[in-house]
Scaffold this motif. Structure first.
Motif, PDB file in Angstrom:
ATOM      1  N   GLU A 212       0.984  -1.144   0.122  1.00 41.96           N
ATOM      2  CA  GLU A 212      -0.140   0.110  -0.069  1.00 41.96           C
ATOM      3  C   GLU A 212       0.864   1.305  -0.025  1.00 41.96           C
ATOM      4  O   GLU A 212       1.901   1.304   0.731  1.00 41.96           O
ATOM      5  N   VAL A 213       0.397   2.175  -0.748  1.00 41.33           N
ATOM      6  CA  VAL A 213       1.396   3.631  -0.893  1.00 41.33           C
ATOM      7  C   VAL A 213       0.065   4.773  -0.831  1.00 41.33           C
ATOM      8  O   VAL A 213      -0.971   4.677  -1.428  1.00 41.33           O
ATOM      9  N   SER A 214       0.366   5.414   0.116  1.00 39.61           N
ATOM     10  CA  SER A 214      -0.857   6.574   0.302  1.00 39.61           C
ATOM     11  C   SER A 214      -2.346   6.065   0.187  1.00 39.61           C
ATOM     12  O   SER A 214      -3.108   6.721  -0.408  1.00 39.61           O
ATOM     13  N   GLY A 215      -2.538   4.972   0.912  1.00 34.46           N
ATOM     14  CA  GLY A 215      -3.940   4.501   0.841  1.00 34.46           C
ATOM     15  C   GLY A 215      -4.434   3.672  -0.190  1.00 34.46           C
ATOM     16  O   GLY A 215      -5.405   3.223  -0.405  1.00 34.46           O
ATOM     17  N   VAL A 216      -3.355   3.484  -1.375  1.00 33.76           N
ATOM     18  CA  VAL A 216      -3.673   2.902  -2.521  1.00 33.76           C
ATOM     19  C   VAL A 216      -3.206   1.569  -2.477  1.00 33.76           C
ATOM     20  O   VAL A 216      -1.794   1.198  -2.379  1.00 33.76           O
ATOM     21  N   LYS A 217      -3.843   0.584  -2.771  1.00 33.65           N
ATOM     22  CA  LYS A 217      -3.433  -0.905  -2.547  1.00 33.65           C
ATOM     23  C   LYS A 217      -2.970  -1.531  -4.043  1.00 33.65           C
ATOM     24  O   LYS A 217      -3.417  -1.006  -4.875  1.00 33.65           O
ATOM     25  N   ILE A 218      -1.691  -2.070  -3.757  1.00 28.29           N
ATOM     26  CA  ILE A 218      -1.063  -2.453  -5.023  1.00 28.29           C
ATOM     27  C   ILE A 218      -1.436  -4.074  -5.040  1.00 28.29           C
ATOM     28  O   ILE A 218      -1.225  -4.660  -4.231  1.00 28.29           O
ATOM     29  N   CYS A 219      -1.973  -4.232  -6.254  1.00 31.56           N
ATOM     30  CA  CYS A 219      -2.433  -5.506  -6.753  1.00 31.56           C
ATOM     31  C   CYS A 219      -1.328  -6.326  -7.538  1.00 31.56           C
ATOM     32  O   CYS A 219      -0.600  -5.471  -7.907  1.00 31.56           O
ATOM     33  N   THR A 220      -1.493  -7.460  -7.556  1.00 31.10           N
ATOM     34  CA  THR A 220      -0.278  -8.328  -8.201  1.00 31.10           C
ATOM     35  C   THR A 220      -1.144  -9.002  -9.446  1.00 31.10           C
ATOM     36  O   THR A 220      -0.317  -9.654 -10.140  1.00 31.10           O
ATOM     37  N   THR A 221      -2.642  -8.902  -9.391  1.00 29.24           N
ATOM     38  CA  THR A 221      -3.252  -9.466 -10.552  1.00 29.24           C
ATOM     39  C   THR A 221      -3.739  -8.433 -11.644  1.00 29.24           C
ATOM     40  O   THR A 221      -3.875  -7.202 -11.236  1.00 29.24           O
ATOM     41  N   ARG A 222      -4.027  -8.868 -12.631  1.00 30.26           N
ATOM     42  CA  ARG A 222      -4.702  -7.952 -13.654  1.00 30.26           C
ATOM     43  C   ARG A 222      -6.145  -7.876 -13.574  1.00 30.26           C
ATOM     44  O   ARG A 222      -6.981  -7.953 -14.384  1.00 30.26           O
ATOM     45  N   LYS A 223      -6.544  -6.811 -12.535  1.00 23.10           N
ATOM     46  CA  LYS A 223      -7.801  -6.793 -12.287  1.00 23.10           C
ATOM     47  C   LYS A 223      -8.562  -5.808 -13.187  1.00 23.10           C
ATOM     48  O   LYS A 223      -7.805  -4.890 -13.682  1.00 23.10           O
ATOM     49  N   ILE A 224      -9.599  -6.220 -13.781  1.00 29.08           N
ATOM     50  CA  ILE A 224     -10.351  -5.208 -14.659  1.00 29.08           C
ATOM     51  C   ILE A 224     -10.866  -3.907 -13.990  1.00 29.08           C
ATOM     52  O   ILE A 224     -12.136  -3.916 -13.492  1.00 29.08           O
ATOM     53  N   PHE A 225     -10.214  -3.034 -13.867  1.00 28.59           N
ATOM     54  CA  PHE A 225     -10.867  -1.697 -13.405  1.00 28.59           C
ATOM     55  C   PHE A 225     -11.525  -0.990 -14.479  1.00 28.59           C
ATOM     56  O   PHE A 225     -11.221  -1.007 -15.646  1.00 28.59           O
ATOM     57  N   LYS A 226     -12.607  -0.207 -13.900  1.00 28.96           N
ATOM     58  CA  LYS A 226     -13.642   0.581 -14.753  1.00 28.96           C
ATOM     59  C   LYS A 226     -13.032   1.673 -14.847  1.00 28.96           C
ATOM     60  O   LYS A 226     -12.490   2.608 -14.083  1.00 28.96           O
ATOM     61  N   ASN A 227     -13.466   2.577 -16.158  1.00 22.30           N
ATOM     62  CA  ASN A 227     -13.242   3.892 -16.374  1.00 22.30           C
ATOM     63  C   ASN A 227     -11.625   4.448 -15.859  1.00 22.30           C
ATOM     64  O   ASN A 227     -11.513   5.523 -15.556  1.00 22.30           O
TER      65      ASN A 227
ATOM     66  N   VAL B  46       5.250  -6.394 -22.441  1.00 19.36           N
ATOM     67  CA  VAL B  46       4.649  -7.372 -23.314  1.00 19.36           C
ATOM     68  C   VAL B  46       3.688  -8.224 -22.719  1.00 19.36           C
ATOM     69  O   VAL B  46       2.402  -8.342 -23.179  1.00 19.36           O
ATOM     70  N   GLN B  47       3.759  -8.874 -21.535  1.00 17.01           N
ATOM     71  CA  GLN B  47       2.728  -9.727 -20.911  1.00 17.01           C
ATOM     72  C   GLN B  47       1.424  -8.948 -20.694  1.00 17.01           C
ATOM     73  O   GLN B  47       0.312  -9.366 -20.278  1.00 17.01           O
ATOM     74  N   PHE B  48       1.541  -7.394 -20.494  1.00 20.86           N
ATOM     75  CA  PHE B  48       0.391  -6.677 -20.532  1.00 20.86           C
ATOM     76  C   PHE B  48      -0.188  -5.878 -21.515  1.00 20.86           C
ATOM     77  O   PHE B  48      -1.294  -5.051 -21.386  1.00 20.86           O
ATOM     78  N   TYR B  49       0.174  -6.397 -22.722  1.00 23.13           N
ATOM     79  CA  TYR B  49      -0.392  -5.734 -23.859  1.00 23.13           C
ATOM     80  C   TYR B  49      -1.969  -5.871 -24.105  1.00 23.13           C
ATOM     81  O   TYR B  49      -2.377  -5.086 -24.160  1.00 23.13           O
ATOM     82  N   ASP B  50      -2.353  -7.147 -23.982  1.00 22.94           N
ATOM     83  CA  ASP B  50      -3.772  -7.310 -24.196  1.00 22.94           C
ATOM     84  C   ASP B  50      -4.594  -6.833 -23.177  1.00 22.94           C
ATOM     85  O   ASP B  50      -5.605  -6.189 -23.202  1.00 22.94           O
ATOM     86  N   TYR B  51      -4.074  -6.719 -21.808  1.00 27.58           N
ATOM     87  CA  TYR B  51      -4.859  -6.240 -20.602  1.00 27.58           C
ATOM     88  C   TYR B  51      -4.873  -4.648 -20.833  1.00 27.58           C
ATOM     89  O   TYR B  51      -6.020  -4.049 -20.643  1.00 27.58           O
TER      90      TYR B  51
END
Length: 120
Positions: free
Chosen positions: A41-56, A70-75
Motif C-alpha cells: 500500500e502507498v498513500s492508501g492505494v492498494k497495490i494488486c499483483t493481478t490484472r484486475k479489470i478496473f472500470k473507467n 509485453v505480458q500486459f499488451y492485451d490487458y
C-alpha cells in the motif's frame, strides 16, 4: 479534471518513481489504482499483483521496461484507457503501434513532471 489513473509497475519502495507517482497523484486529488509485482500500500492505494479489470481508467502510466510490458499488451488494450504515458525508460514502439491500432492515445512524458507543471 479528475483522471482515474492506473500505475502499472507500482512499487512499495519509496525510492522508486512509481511510488512517488502514486503519492503525487493522490495529493493532486486523482483516483489511483496500482498493479505491481508485490502487494502493498502507498498513500492508501492498494497495490494488486493481478490484472484486475478496473472500470473507467483514463490514464495508464507505465513504470515497466519494454520487456516487462509485453505480458500486459492485451490487458492494456482491454482496459481501453484514453491515454498511456510512457515514462522515461519505458518507451516501446511495438506497444505504441498497438495503441494506435486500437485508437488509444499515448505520450512519452514523465507523470511527475506533468503533475508538477499542472499539465496532467
Amino acid at each position: 479534471m479528475k483522471k482515474k489513473t492506473l500505475v502499472l509497475g507500482a512499487s512499495i519502495n519509496p525510492s522508486r518513481y512509481s511510488y512517488l507517482a502514486i503519492q503525487r497523484l493522490i495529493s493532486n486529488k486523482q483516483e489511483v489504482e496500482a498493479i505491481g509485482s508485490k502487494e502493498g500500500e502507498v498513500s492508501g492505494v492498494k497495490i494488486c499483483t493481478t490484472r484486475k479489470i478496473f472500470k473507467n481508467i483514463h490514464t495508464i502510466t507505465l513504470y515497466l521496461n519494454k520487456r516487462n510490458q509485453v505480458q500486459f499488451y492485451d490487458y492494456i488494450v482491454a482496459l481501453n484507457p484514453k491515454r498511456v504515458l510512457f515514462n522515461p525508460g519505458t518507451e516501446n514502439i511495438e506497444l505504441e503501434k498497438l495503441l494506435s491500432k486500437n485508437n488509444i492515445a499515448f505520450e512519452k512524458a514523465c507523470t511527475l513532471v506533468l503533475l508538477g507543471l499542472g499539465e496532467y
